[in-house]
Scaffold this active site. Structure first.
Site, PDB file in Angstrom:
ATOM      1  N   ASP A  93       5.751   1.762  -7.612  1.00 38.61           N
ATOM      2  CA  ASP A  93       5.765   1.370  -6.479  1.00 38.61           C
ATOM      3  C   ASP A  93       5.790   0.037  -6.030  1.00 38.61           C
ATOM      4  OD1 ASP A  93       5.964   1.865  -3.547  1.00 38.61           O
ATOM      5  OD2 ASP A  93       4.037   2.817  -3.242  1.00 38.61           O
ATOM      6  N   GLU A 127       6.754  -4.088   3.044  1.00 39.48           N
ATOM      7  CA  GLU A 127       6.877  -2.690   3.123  1.00 39.48           C
ATOM      8  C   GLU A 127       5.536  -1.606   3.268  1.00 39.48           C
ATOM      9  OE1 GLU A 127       7.450   1.726   2.308  1.00 39.48           O
ATOM     10  OE2 GLU A 127       6.272   0.135   1.115  1.00 39.48           O
ATOM     11  N   GLU A 128       4.542  -2.153   2.827  1.00 38.17           N
ATOM     12  CA  GLU A 128       3.356  -1.337   2.776  1.00 38.17           C
ATOM     13  C   GLU A 128       2.477  -1.447   3.904  1.00 38.17           C
ATOM     14  OE1 GLU A 128       2.856   0.887   0.578  1.00 38.17           O
ATOM     15  OE2 GLU A 128       3.849   0.379  -1.517  1.00 38.17           O
TER      16      GLU A 128
END
Ligand SMILES: [Zn+2]
Length: 352
Positions: A93, A127-128
């Site tokens: 990820d 994104e996180e």
């Protein structure tokens, strides 16, 4: 792919600190013959999206995209072990997806399956946490006909994922000794009935994405057992699998019945519809969110959007994060297949 993945994993890139990995990827991609543009999230920021393509044609038919930030803590690269798995933060990820996308793009170009104007890469920051990188990418003024978002989907095409309605509720009261409650008012007591109403909300189910679900993830309120609570707050997150507007309307109706409760909408987006009806690919239902909803103007009616990448979400964000080398290879071939099957098919707006 193995050496690029180990290089990327060994550059810490927690959300907010993506400067070094952007520098590394810029020189790497230039060396590989890509044209590279850097897009800071605001002028002068070290946090930069990378947009890479062949030649000088910025508008491309196909886009591979994923994110270069990771959750904490940094975990260095190790492996492969006896099972051909490699470990470290970001292996699945989503640095694994980034490596696979880069390699697939290189091979497609070398094999003349794609030419200038066919395929671009977009590697985003943030994104996180809040999707700031993908939101910024919406401002580049570019459109693509097919987009593959790389996240850990175990090498299967995702059918879609749930949307979200994230609310923060707060109430204020008037503190007083609890032996004389008529002298004050309790913020806790004001909050509880509305939370109960949210829990009683009937949430619809989608045949593909499953039930919409609710979670009261945090509650704060009060100072002591013998004081009427002066303030209280709670966060409610509803994961939406069906009509977002229906659920939002119900939520707003409950809120309107309680004018003393103030609220903020912290996040909201409908479930993105994805394209997953491709021969030769398995499909998967995923429960996690992505920054797909933040790339504006690319809904399923005019663009084929895919969600596809190596590794499993069940090890992402854990200390055991890993990806298997076999899955990296299989996914690279999957990316190439998606391009070969869809590059020259006019986008019809059909979806599954
Ligand atoms: Zn991710």
């Amino acid at each position: 792919m193995l050496s690029l993945l180990s290089d990327l994993v060994n550059i810490p890139s927690l959300t907010g600190d993506e400067g070094k990995i952007a520098d590394f990827l810029t020189s790497f991609l230039k060396n590989e013959g890509f044209t590279v543009e850097l897009w800071p999230i605001h002028p002068g920021s070290e946090r930069r999206n990378i947009y890479a393509y062949f030649g000088s044609t910025r508008t491309n038919k196909f886009l591979f995209t994923t994110h270069i930030d990771t959750v904490p803590p940094f975990i260095p690269f190790s492996g492969p072990d006896a099972n051909q798995n490699v470990f470290g933060r970001g292996t699945c990820d989503a640095k694994g997806a980034a490596v696979v996308q880069i390699q697939a793009a290189k091979e497609l170009f070398a094999e003349s399956v794609v030419k200038e104007g066919d395929l671009a890469l977009l590697l985003v920051v943030g994104e996180e946490i809040d999707g700031v990188g993908m939101k910024n990418a919406s401002k580049m003024g570019l459109k693509w006909e097919n987009i593959v978002f790389g996240e850990p989907t175990e090498g299967k095409l995702a059918l879609g994922h749930k949307g979200i309605l994230l609310l923060e509720l707060s109430t204020t009261g008037k503190a007083c000794h609890s032996g004389y409650p008529h002298l004050g008012s309790s913020a806790n007591h004001a909050l509880i009935p509305i939370l109960k109403q949210f829990l009683d909300l009937e949430l619809p189910t989608d045949s593909k994405l499953g039930p919409s679900t609710i979670n009261i993830g945090t509650m704060h309120g009060g100072e002591a057992p013998n004081i009427l609570s002066p303030s209280a707050s709670a966060t409610i997150s509803i994961r939406v699998s069906t009509s977002f507007e229906t659920i939002k309307t119900s939520a707003l109706r409950i809120l309107s019945e309680h004018p003393s409760v103030s609220y903020k909408i912290l996040a909201e987006y409908p479930p993105p519809r994805l394209y997953s009806d491709v021969p030769g690919f398995e499909t998967i239902n995923v429960g996690f969110g992505t920054d797909i909803p933040f790339l504006e103007g690319h809904d399923v009616d005019n663009v084929k959007r895919f969600l596809y990448g190596p590794g499993s979400i069940f090890v992402a964000h854990t200390s055991e994060e890993f990806v298997s080398l076999g899955e990296l290879e299989a996914c690279k071939n999957g990316y190439k297949k998606l391009v070969a099957q869809h590059l020259h098919v006019p986008s019809s707006g059909s979806h599954s």
